[in-house]
Design a protein around this motif. Structure first.
Motif, PDB file in Angstrom:
ATOM      1  N   TRP A 146       0.914  -1.331   0.054  1.00 11.36           N
ATOM      2  CA  TRP A 146      -0.206   0.169   0.080  1.00 11.36           C
ATOM      3  C   TRP A 146       0.802   1.325  -0.027  1.00 11.36           C
ATOM      4  O   TRP A 146       0.364   2.412   0.450  1.00 11.36           O
ATOM      5  N   VAL A 147       2.083   1.192  -0.195  1.00 11.82           N
ATOM      6  CA  VAL A 147       3.190   2.243  -0.365  1.00 11.82           C
ATOM      7  C   VAL A 147       2.760   3.123  -1.483  1.00 11.82           C
ATOM      8  O   VAL A 147       2.532   2.632  -2.611  1.00 11.82           O
ATOM      9  N   ILE A 148       2.845   4.664  -1.476  1.00 13.53           N
ATOM     10  CA  ILE A 148       2.432   5.365  -2.703  1.00 13.53           C
ATOM     11  C   ILE A 148       3.731   6.201  -2.800  1.00 13.53           C
ATOM     12  O   ILE A 148       4.233   7.118  -1.851  1.00 13.53           O
ATOM     13  N   LEU A 149       4.468   6.353  -3.914  1.00  8.48           N
ATOM     14  CA  LEU A 149       5.512   6.985  -3.956  1.00  8.48           C
ATOM     15  C   LEU A 149       5.144   8.037  -5.159  1.00  8.48           C
ATOM     16  O   LEU A 149       4.725   7.890  -6.273  1.00  8.48           O
ATOM     17  N   GLY A 150       5.332   9.467  -4.610  1.00 10.08           N
ATOM     18  CA  GLY A 150       5.111  10.525  -5.557  1.00 10.08           C
ATOM     19  C   GLY A 150       6.124  10.709  -6.800  1.00 10.08           C
ATOM     20  O   GLY A 150       7.351   9.938  -6.826  1.00 10.08           O
ATOM     21  N   GLY A 151       5.739  11.396  -7.827  1.00 15.03           N
ATOM     22  CA  GLY A 151       6.626  11.422  -8.961  1.00 15.03           C
ATOM     23  C   GLY A 151       7.998  11.802  -8.721  1.00 15.03           C
ATOM     24  O   GLY A 151       8.102  12.782  -7.923  1.00 15.03           O
ATOM     25  N   TYR A 152       9.188  11.453  -9.542  1.00 14.06           N
ATOM     26  CA  TYR A 152      10.353  11.624  -9.082  1.00 14.06           C
ATOM     27  C   TYR A 152      10.958  11.448  -7.632  1.00 14.06           C
ATOM     28  O   TYR A 152      11.958  11.788  -7.322  1.00 14.06           O
ATOM     29  N   THR A 153      10.203  10.498  -6.982  1.00 14.81           N
ATOM     30  CA  THR A 153      10.684  10.200  -5.654  1.00 14.81           C
ATOM     31  C   THR A 153      12.108   9.198  -6.017  1.00 14.81           C
ATOM     32  O   THR A 153      12.205   8.492  -6.725  1.00 14.81           O
ATOM     33  N   GLN A 154      13.154   9.547  -5.438  1.00 13.40           N
ATOM     34  CA  GLN A 154      14.485   8.840  -5.343  1.00 13.40           C
ATOM     35  C   GLN A 154      14.706   8.088  -4.136  1.00 13.40           C
ATOM     36  O   GLN A 154      14.784   8.738  -3.218  1.00 13.40           O
ATOM     37  N   VAL A 155      14.921   6.774  -4.268  1.00 11.19           N
ATOM     38  CA  VAL A 155      15.319   6.145  -3.117  1.00 11.19           C
ATOM     39  C   VAL A 155      16.819   5.465  -2.942  1.00 11.19           C
ATOM     40  O   VAL A 155      17.033   4.892  -4.041  1.00 11.19           O
ATOM     41  N   HIS A 156      17.475   5.671  -1.966  1.00 14.02           N
ATOM     42  CA  HIS A 156      18.776   5.338  -1.730  1.00 14.02           C
ATOM     43  C   HIS A 156      18.936   3.809  -1.757  1.00 14.02           C
ATOM     44  O   HIS A 156      17.856   3.268  -0.971  1.00 14.02           O
ATOM     45  N   ILE A 161      10.962   1.088   3.141  1.00 12.13           N
ATOM     46  CA  ILE A 161       9.668   2.059   3.157  1.00 12.13           C
ATOM     47  C   ILE A 161       8.525   0.983   3.767  1.00 12.13           C
ATOM     48  O   ILE A 161       8.076   0.141   3.123  1.00 12.13           O
ATOM     49  N   GLY A 162       8.050   1.495   4.864  1.00  7.59           N
ATOM     50  CA  GLY A 162       7.097   0.558   5.640  1.00  7.59           C
ATOM     51  C   GLY A 162       5.474   0.628   4.973  1.00  7.59           C
ATOM     52  O   GLY A 162       5.286   1.774   4.222  1.00  7.59           O
ATOM     53  N   ALA A 163       4.860  -0.372   5.132  1.00  4.71           N
ATOM     54  CA  ALA A 163       3.589  -0.372   4.639  1.00  4.71           C
ATOM     55  C   ALA A 163       2.665   1.012   4.872  1.00  4.71           C
ATOM     56  O   ALA A 163       2.687   1.594   6.148  1.00  4.71           O
ATOM     57  N   HIS A 164       1.820   1.279   4.051  1.00  4.04           N
ATOM     58  CA  HIS A 164       0.775   2.484   3.827  1.00  4.04           C
ATOM     59  C   HIS A 164       1.520   3.839   4.180  1.00  4.04           C
ATOM     60  O   HIS A 164       0.990   4.710   4.408  1.00  4.04           O
ATOM     61  N   ALA A 165       2.930   4.043   3.917  1.00  7.02           N
ATOM     62  CA  ALA A 165       3.633   5.155   3.645  1.00  7.02           C
ATOM     63  C   ALA A 165       3.418   5.885   2.602  1.00  7.02           C
ATOM     64  O   ALA A 165       3.089   5.288   1.501  1.00  7.02           O
ATOM     65  N   MET A 166       3.956   7.190   2.299  1.00  2.30           N
ATOM     66  CA  MET A 166       3.437   7.882   1.416  1.00  2.30           C
ATOM     67  C   MET A 166       4.653   9.187   1.274  1.00  2.30           C
ATOM     68  O   MET A 166       4.892   9.416   2.003  1.00  2.30           O
ATOM     69  N   THR A 167       5.147   9.241  -0.208  1.00  5.32           N
ATOM     70  CA  THR A 167       6.187  10.323  -0.324  1.00  5.32           C
ATOM     71  C   THR A 167       5.477  11.525  -1.399  1.00  5.32           C
ATOM     72  O   THR A 167       4.631  11.137  -2.051  1.00  5.32           O
ATOM     73  N   GLY A 168       6.061  12.535  -0.948  1.00  6.75           N
ATOM     74  CA  GLY A 168       5.474  13.769  -2.060  1.00  6.75           C
ATOM     75  C   GLY A 168       6.336  13.629  -3.279  1.00  6.75           C
ATOM     76  O   GLY A 168       7.414  13.077  -3.266  1.00  6.75           O
ATOM     77  N   VAL A 177      11.707   4.999   5.872  1.00 12.77           N
ATOM     78  CA  VAL A 177      10.380   5.441   6.186  1.00 12.77           C
ATOM     79  C   VAL A 177       9.643   4.426   6.940  1.00 12.77           C
ATOM     80  O   VAL A 177       9.015   3.418   6.471  1.00 12.77           O
ATOM     81  N   PRO A 178       8.989   5.081   8.144  1.00 11.16           N
ATOM     82  CA  PRO A 178       8.123   3.926   8.966  1.00 11.16           C
ATOM     83  C   PRO A 178       6.839   3.826   8.264  1.00 11.16           C
ATOM     84  O   PRO A 178       6.547   4.724   7.590  1.00 11.16           O
ATOM     85  N   PRO A 179       6.291   2.860   8.642  1.00  5.65           N
ATOM     86  CA  PRO A 179       4.929   2.469   8.293  1.00  5.65           C
ATOM     87  C   PRO A 179       4.120   3.786   8.819  1.00  5.65           C
ATOM     88  O   PRO A 179       4.186   4.517   9.480  1.00  5.65           O
ATOM     89  N   PHE A 180       2.965   3.924   7.651  1.00  6.92           N
ATOM     90  CA  PHE A 180       2.106   4.986   7.833  1.00  6.92           C
ATOM     91  C   PHE A 180       2.664   6.421   7.660  1.00  6.92           C
ATOM     92  O   PHE A 180       1.808   7.196   7.554  1.00  6.92           O
ATOM     93  N   ALA A 181       3.777   6.609   7.449  1.00 11.25           N
ATOM     94  CA  ALA A 181       4.493   7.996   7.576  1.00 11.25           C
ATOM     95  C   ALA A 181       4.309   8.609   6.176  1.00 11.25           C
ATOM     96  O   ALA A 181       4.094   8.028   5.314  1.00 11.25           O
ATOM     97  N   LEU A 182       3.949   9.858   6.387  1.00 16.12           N
ATOM     98  CA  LEU A 182       3.964  10.769   5.236  1.00 16.12           C
ATOM     99  C   LEU A 182       5.107  11.737   5.222  1.00 16.12           C
ATOM    100  O   LEU A 182       5.286  12.474   6.070  1.00 16.12           O
ATOM    101  N   VAL A 183       6.092  11.579   4.000  1.00 13.87           N
ATOM    102  CA  VAL A 183       7.203  12.230   4.185  1.00 13.87           C
ATOM    103  C   VAL A 183       7.385  13.046   2.806  1.00 13.87           C
ATOM    104  O   VAL A 183       6.912  12.758   1.825  1.00 13.87           O
ATOM    105  N   THR A 184       8.273  14.164   2.527  1.00 15.01           N
ATOM    106  CA  THR A 184       8.656  14.820   1.540  1.00 15.01           C
ATOM    107  C   THR A 184       9.962  15.744   1.670  1.00 15.01           C
ATOM    108  O   THR A 184      10.177  15.941   2.757  1.00 15.01           O
ATOM    109  N   GLY A 185      10.235  16.226   0.454  1.00  8.61           N
ATOM    110  CA  GLY A 185      11.497  17.161   0.541  1.00  8.61           C
ATOM    111  C   GLY A 185      12.852  16.248   0.080  1.00  8.61           C
ATOM    112  O   GLY A 185      13.019  14.929   0.218  1.00  8.61           O
ATOM    113  N   ASN A 186      13.719  17.175   0.114  1.00 10.94           N
ATOM    114  CA  ASN A 186      15.173  16.764  -0.503  1.00 10.94           C
ATOM    115  C   ASN A 186      16.119  17.571   0.499  1.00 10.94           C
ATOM    116  O   ASN A 186      16.602  18.829   0.229  1.00 10.94           O
TER     117      ASN A 186
END
Length: 262
Positions: A146-156, A161-168, A177-186
Motif C-alpha cells: 500500500w505504499v505510494i511514491l510521488g513522482g520523481y521520488t528517489q530512494v537510496h 519503506i514501511g506499509a501504508h507510507a507515502m512520499t511527496g 520511512v516508517p509504516p504509515f508515515a507521510l514524508v517529502t522533501g530533499n
C-alpha cells in the motif's frame, strides 16, 4: 493459445500461458515464463530468468529482466519475479537480482507502476502500491504494501519503506520511512502520517488513533529511536484493537539499518 504478433520474437524455451498476448516488435527470451492473461505491449524486451504472473498489463517500451547495473554481476543465474494483476506503464526498467542479496528482484500483486519507474537489482516491492512517474529505486530497496511514491521520488540503496507510507513529489530518501508515515522533501522530512490513505482502506477510528499516537511517540516526544520503540510496543496493552499495527511498527523499527526519516 497465446497471441503473438508476426513481428514479435519469442525464443524457443519461453513459456506462455493461455491468452497471453505479445504485441508488435517485442522480444521474449528463452528463459522467460508469462502466465495466463498477461498482455505485453509493443517494443518490449523481456529477458533473463523472468517470471510474470497472471493478468498483468505491460505497456510499450518496457525492459524487464535485464542484467543488474552492478559491476559485481558476473552472469549468475539470478531472477526477476512479477506477480499478478500489475499495471506496468511505458519505459519501465526492472533488473535481475544479484548473488550479493537474495538473487531475486520481486514485484508483488495489484501494483500500479507508472511510466519510467526503475526497480534496481534485489528490490522487494509488496502489493497494492502506486509508483508515480519516474520513481526510482536503487538496489536492495524494500517497499511494503500500500505504499505510494510521488513522482520523481528517489530512494537510496538498502532503504526500507514501511506499509501504508507515502512520499511527496521530488522526495529524496536516504533513510528508512516508517509504516504509515507521510514524508517529502530533499532531504526527506516527516510531514505527518497518511491518515487519508488509512481512511480509504477502511481503518477504524481506533486503529487510526493508534497510528497517530505512534507518530507522536516517534516525532513529538524527543525520544531516542530505541526508547520510542519500547513506548510504541507498550501501546499493544492500552490499544489492543491496533495490535497488528503496533507489531508492524515495532518490527520495522527493530529491523531498520539506516535510521528513519525525521
Amino acid at each position: 493459445m497465446a497471441q503473438i504478433h508476426p513481428t514479435a520474437v519469442v525464443e524457443p524455451g519461453a513459456q506462455l500461458g493461455e491468452n497471453v498476448s505479445i504485441d508488435a516488435y517485442s522480444i521474449v527470451r528463452a528463459q522467460v515464463r508469462i502466465d495466463e492473461g498477461t498482455r505485453v505491449g509493443p517494443h518490449c524486451v523481456i529477458e533473463g530468468r523472468t517470471t510474470i504472473g497472471r493478468d498483468n498489463r505491460i505497456f510499450q517500451f518496457c525492459s524487464l529482466g535485464a542484467a543488474p547495473q552492478d559491476k559485481k554481476y558476473a552472469g549468475e543465474p539470478t531472477e526477476l519475479q512479477i506477480g499478478d494483476r500489475n499495471t506496468i506503464r511505458e519505459f519501465c526498467t526492472f533488473n535481475l537480482g544479484t548473488v550479493q542479496d537474495a538473487g531475486v528482484t520481486r514485484l508483488g500483486n495489484d501494483n500500479w507502476i507508472m511510466a519510467y519507474v526503475h526497480l534496481a537489482h534485489d528490490c522487494q516491492v509488496g502489493d497494492k502500491t502506486i509508483f508515480a512517474n519516474n520513481a526510482q529505486l536503487a538496489g536492495h530497496v524494500h517497499v511494503g504494501d500500500w505504499v505510494i511514491l510521488g513522482g520523481y521520488t528517489q530512494v537510496h540503496q538498502f532503504a526500507k519503506i514501511g506499509a501504508h507510507a507515502m512520499t511527496g513529489m521530488n522526495t529524496s530518501l536516504t533513510q528508512d520511512v516508517p509504516p504509515f508515515a507521510l514524508v517529502t522533501g530533499n532531504p526527506a522530512q516527516s510531514r505527518g502520517f497518511n491518515v487519508e490513505g488509512l481512511k480509504r482502506r477502511g481503518f477504524s477510528g481506533e486503529r487510526i488513533a493508534a497510528v497517530k499516537q505512534m507518530h507522536r511517540i516517534l516525532y513529538r516526544q524527543g525520544l531516542t529511536l530505541d526508547d520510542a520503540r519500547l513506548a510504541i510496543q507498550a501501546l499493544a496493552q492500552t490499544m489492543p484493537e491496533a495490535a497488528e499495527e503496533v507489531a508492524m511498527m515495532v518490527r520495522f523499527l527493530a529491523e531498520s539499518s539506516r535510521g528513519i526519516v525525521r
